[in-house]
Motif scaffolding. Sequence first.
Motif, short mmCIF file in Angstrom:
data_model
loop_
_atom_site.label_atom_id
_atom_site.label_comp_id
_atom_site.label_asym_id
_atom_site.label_seq_id
_atom_site.Cartn_x
_atom_site.Cartn_y
_atom_site.Cartn_z
N LEU A 159 9.01 6.57 3.21
CA LEU A 159 8.33 5.20 2.83
C LEU A 159 8.51 4.46 4.07
O LEU A 159 7.18 3.80 4.24
N LEU A 160 9.44 4.42 4.53
CA LEU A 160 9.61 3.44 5.77
C LEU A 160 8.78 4.22 6.93
O LEU A 160 8.01 3.29 7.76
N ASP A 161 8.73 5.25 7.50
CA ASP A 161 7.87 5.92 8.22
C ASP A 161 6.48 5.47 7.95
O ASP A 161 5.54 5.32 8.60
N ASP A 162 6.17 5.93 6.74
CA ASP A 162 4.72 5.57 6.51
C ASP A 162 4.21 4.02 6.61
O ASP A 162 3.21 3.69 6.95
N TYR A 163 5.11 3.20 6.16
CA TYR A 163 5.06 1.76 6.40
C TYR A 163 4.61 1.50 7.82
O TYR A 163 3.83 0.85 8.20
N HIS A 164 5.70 1.95 8.65
CA HIS A 164 5.46 1.66 10.04
C HIS A 164 4.10 1.96 10.59
O HIS A 164 3.50 1.28 11.43
N GLN A 165 3.57 3.13 10.24
CA GLN A 165 2.44 3.71 10.89
C GLN A 165 1.18 2.82 10.45
O GLN A 165 0.43 2.52 10.98
N SER B 162 15.23 -7.24 4.19
CA SER B 162 14.42 -6.71 5.13
C SER B 162 13.45 -5.60 4.53
O SER B 162 13.73 -5.11 3.53
N ILE B 163 12.51 -5.17 5.13
CA ILE B 163 11.66 -4.02 4.82
C ILE B 163 12.48 -2.72 4.64
O ILE B 163 12.72 -1.97 3.96
N ARG B 164 13.26 -2.72 5.81
CA ARG B 164 14.32 -1.43 5.90
C ARG B 164 15.19 -1.60 4.66
O ARG B 164 15.70 -0.28 4.02
N GLU B 165 15.61 -2.42 4.24
CA GLU B 165 16.59 -2.71 3.12
C GLU B 165 15.96 -2.43 1.77
O GLU B 165 16.50 -1.61 0.80
N PHE B 166 14.65 -2.76 1.88
CA PHE B 166 13.77 -2.45 0.44
C PHE B 166 13.43 -0.98 0.42
O PHE B 166 13.76 -0.42 -0.74
N ALA B 167 13.34 -0.28 1.55
CA ALA B 167 13.12 0.93 1.56
C ALA B 167 14.35 1.83 1.16
O ALA B 167 14.51 2.72 0.55
N LYS B 168 15.58 0.99 1.74
CA LYS B 168 17.08 1.87 1.36
C LYS B 168 17.27 1.86 0.02
O LYS B 168 17.66 2.57 -0.79
N GLN C 260 0.80 -1.16 0.12
CA GLN C 260 -0.15 -0.06 0.07
C GLN C 260 0.83 1.26 -0.08
O GLN C 260 0.48 2.03 -0.60
N VAL C 261 1.91 1.34 0.72
CA VAL C 261 2.90 2.54 0.74
C VAL C 261 3.55 2.71 -0.49
O VAL C 261 3.92 3.71 -0.85
N MET C 262 3.72 1.51 -1.26
CA MET C 262 4.46 1.52 -2.45
C MET C 262 3.58 2.29 -3.47
O MET C 262 4.26 2.97 -4.22
#
Length: 200
Positions: free
Chosen positions: A61-67, A48-54, A27-29
């Motif tokens: 994107l990572l902030d939106d994902y976590h929320q 990891s999702i962190r690596e995908f965002a990187k 969804q955030v993508m």
Amino acid sequence: MTLKNYIWDFDGTLFDTYPVMLRALKQVMIKHQIHYDGDLAYFIKKYSIREFAKQYGTDALLDDYHQLETALQTQVASYPGIPAILKQIIDTGGQHFILSHRDDKTYAYLGELSPLFTEIITSDNHFARKPDPESLTYLINKYQLKLDQTVMVGDRPLDILAGQNAGIKTILFDDAGFFQANELNADYTVTKWENFKNEY
């Protein structure tokens, strides 16, 4: 029983949180207009999702994902068989720990299973992230855990590498069959917790 001290990853190992994590990421993508042609589930398992965002996104994107993931993750449940496994190991003289990259929401998600763990380490403890063995070394030293009786249990390469870097045994949980022919060199591989016999 040769293994007595079980250090567990949380997401995708003890609790089946990945379907919601994957949904939140997709969804955030869309929101951030990020297109990925590969197998997204495989990518976040392998890395990891962190690596995908990187690699493909941004910190936003990572902030939106976590929320979003927190908002969507409303019915958190352990894998079938996990409560019985945890209790069986304790009944035979073992103990449990958690080493998670998730924050302190881990405690709320665990619920009534929390008392089964001697100590729970989350990202809020600010140890170096796996595969760095810092948090494992902390547990080993604090509780005087014998290396040949201690195991890291996880579903991703970074879990297995963390255990190997700490000099302990490793169990890979690979329910999706992502990792062929034990490419991670884990000591043991489990594909269904219902088949776990605590005989390692």
